[in-house]
Each structure stands twice: as C-alpha cells, then as structure tokens.
Design an enzyme around this catalytic site. Structure first.
Site, PDB file in Angstrom:
ATOM      1  N   ILE A   1      31.237  11.174  -1.752  1.00 23.72           N
ATOM      2  CA  ILE A   1      31.020   9.785  -2.112  1.00 23.72           C
ATOM      3  C   ILE A   1      30.740   8.969  -0.846  1.00 23.72           C
ATOM      4  O   ILE A   1      31.233   9.303   0.231  1.00 23.72           O
ATOM      5  CB  ILE A   1      32.247   9.222  -2.888  1.00 23.72           C
ATOM      6  CG1 ILE A   1      31.991   7.798  -3.405  1.00 23.72           C
ATOM      7  CG2 ILE A   1      33.525   9.308  -2.071  1.00 23.72           C
ATOM      8  CD1 ILE A   1      33.062   7.308  -4.382  1.00 23.72           C
ATOM      9  N   CYS A   2      29.922   7.924  -1.002  1.00 26.19           N
ATOM     10  CA  CYS A   2      29.666   6.971   0.067  1.00 26.19           C
ATOM     11  C   CYS A   2      29.028   7.675   1.273  1.00 26.19           C
ATOM     12  O   CYS A   2      28.098   8.457   1.138  1.00 26.19           O
ATOM     13  CB  CYS A   2      30.957   6.250   0.427  1.00 26.19           C
ATOM     14  SG  CYS A   2      30.771   4.843   1.547  1.00 26.19           S
ATOM     15  N   GLY A   3      29.525   7.420   2.464  1.00 31.17           N
ATOM     16  CA  GLY A   3      28.927   7.948   3.680  1.00 31.17           C
ATOM     17  C   GLY A   3      28.898   9.455   3.755  1.00 31.17           C
ATOM     18  O   GLY A   3      28.069  10.028   4.486  1.00 31.17           O
TER      19      GLY A   3
ATOM     20  N   THR B   1      27.782  11.355   1.607  1.00 30.94           N
ATOM     21  CA  THR B   1      26.490  11.816   1.097  1.00 30.94           C
ATOM     22  C   THR B   1      25.464  11.894   2.225  1.00 30.94           C
ATOM     23  O   THR B   1      24.614  12.783   2.231  1.00 30.94           O
ATOM     24  CB  THR B   1      25.972  10.903  -0.026  1.00 30.94           C
ATOM     25  OG1 THR B   1      25.785   9.575   0.478  1.00 30.94           O
ATOM     26  CG2 THR B   1      26.947  10.871  -1.198  1.00 30.94           C
TER      27      THR B   1
END
Length: 206
Positions: A104-106, A108
C-alpha cells in the site's frame, strides 16, 4: 498458494505509515492469524505516528515458506533512496515462491522499481506517481481503490492500494486469504468503509 497458512508478516521500518494496515492486522489477529513484524534488523523502529516497534525478526530471517502473506506499508524512505529496496527484493522472493504480497502507498513504488508491477494489474495513489519510477507497467495500472492480481501459474497473488484506502486494502487481503465468506466480507466493508450500521447484523449473524 504455498507457505504457512496462519502467519502473516508485516514489514516495519522507520516512518512506516502505521494506520495503513491497522484494519488488516487487527482483523487478521481476531480471526486466528499470527502477525509477526519484520525489520531490516531486530533494532526498534519508529512509525510515522511516533510508536516504537520492536521487530519480531530481521529480514534475513524471513522465509516465504513460513508465511501466508507479506504486507508492505508506505514510508518516507520509499521515495528518498534505496534503504527499503531489500523489502522489495523480499517481495520478489515471496511472489516467486507462490506466496502473496500486499503493498500500500509508497510500497507500491518500491515494487515498481523492482519490476514487480510490470506484468501485473495494480494500483497506487495515482498513475503518475508510479510512472515517475520509470517502470514499464503503466499499461497495467488500474484506477481503483485496491487491486488484486491473482498471479501467473506458480506465482503468488499481489494486492496493491493507494494511501487513502486502508479499508479496501484490508478487504482484498481478507478475500485473498479466505478470512470471510463473500456475504460477511461485503458486510465488513460496508460497516468500516461506509459506516453502514445494518452490516453489523450480518457480521454478528454469521
């Protein structure tokens, strides 16, 4: 999917976004899963919310065969250098071993830099955030709250989500691991995402 069926590993590092996996880990633990934290080392880390976490094991002790899932959260360090690249490499090992990964978020972006999103359906905060990594998977980007790619034959599934979708992220994890049946999963999402009080009766009744 191979690996241990009741242990989930949560990657922890300085400034990791602790709220992004709160729903995921809490409800996995309430449903019989053991959540173990993994750091670069066993030295304590401090979350973005200022909480101090002592990792249960170091990254070099992590084995895909001992896990049902590797969870990677956002953190400032995903976008400021290569300090967290070892976690992306660990994710590659999990996927190659047929064990799923959820990012999730960074995180990725870390997977994008590792080449793990080039051939898999995925999402993130916005498409141009991942495009800035120079990855080759832009055509596989999906504009959705959270995306699960089932993986090719012999490969583990991959869940991705943007930073504002911790509930959708959790829903995809529960679906992939079979934590809830379809009706209960839908009710769980409606309760925690939409504040639909009627969904509580479904959760209690099953």
């Amino acid at each position: 999917m191979t690996g241990s069926s009741r242990t989930v590993h949560l990657a922890v590092y300085d400034t990791f976004a602790d709220w992004e996996t709160g729903h995921t880990t809490a409800h996995l633990a309430r449903n019989g899963y053991t959540v173990r934290t993994v750091g670069l080392t066993r030295e304590p880390v401090t979350t973005m919310g200022g909480l101090r976490v002592q990792p249960d094991l170091s990254l070099d002790e992590l084995r895909a065969q001992d896990s049902a899932l590797l969870v990677l959260t956002g953190a400032d360090a995903w976008d400021t250098g290569d300090a967290l690249a070892p976690f992306a490499r660990a994710a590659r090992g999990f996927l190659d071993a047929g064990v799923p990964v959820a990012a999730i978020c960074g995180a990725t972006a870390g997977l994008a830099r590792e080449g793990l999103l080039d051939g898999r359906a995925h999402t993130s905060a916005v498409s141009f955030y991942l495009a800035a990594t120079g990855y080759a998977g832009g055509s596989r980007y999906v504009d959705a709250d959270a995306v699960t790619d089932g993986g090719a034959a012999g490969g583990g599934g991959l869940i991705t989500a943007g930073p504002t979708e911790p509930v959708a992220f959790a829903r995809e994890v529960f679906a992939l691991l079979g934590v809830y049946g379809p009706e209960k999963l839908d009710a769980w999402y409606r309760l925690f995402h939409d504040s639909d009080a009627s969904a509580y009766e479904v959760l209690q009744g099953e």
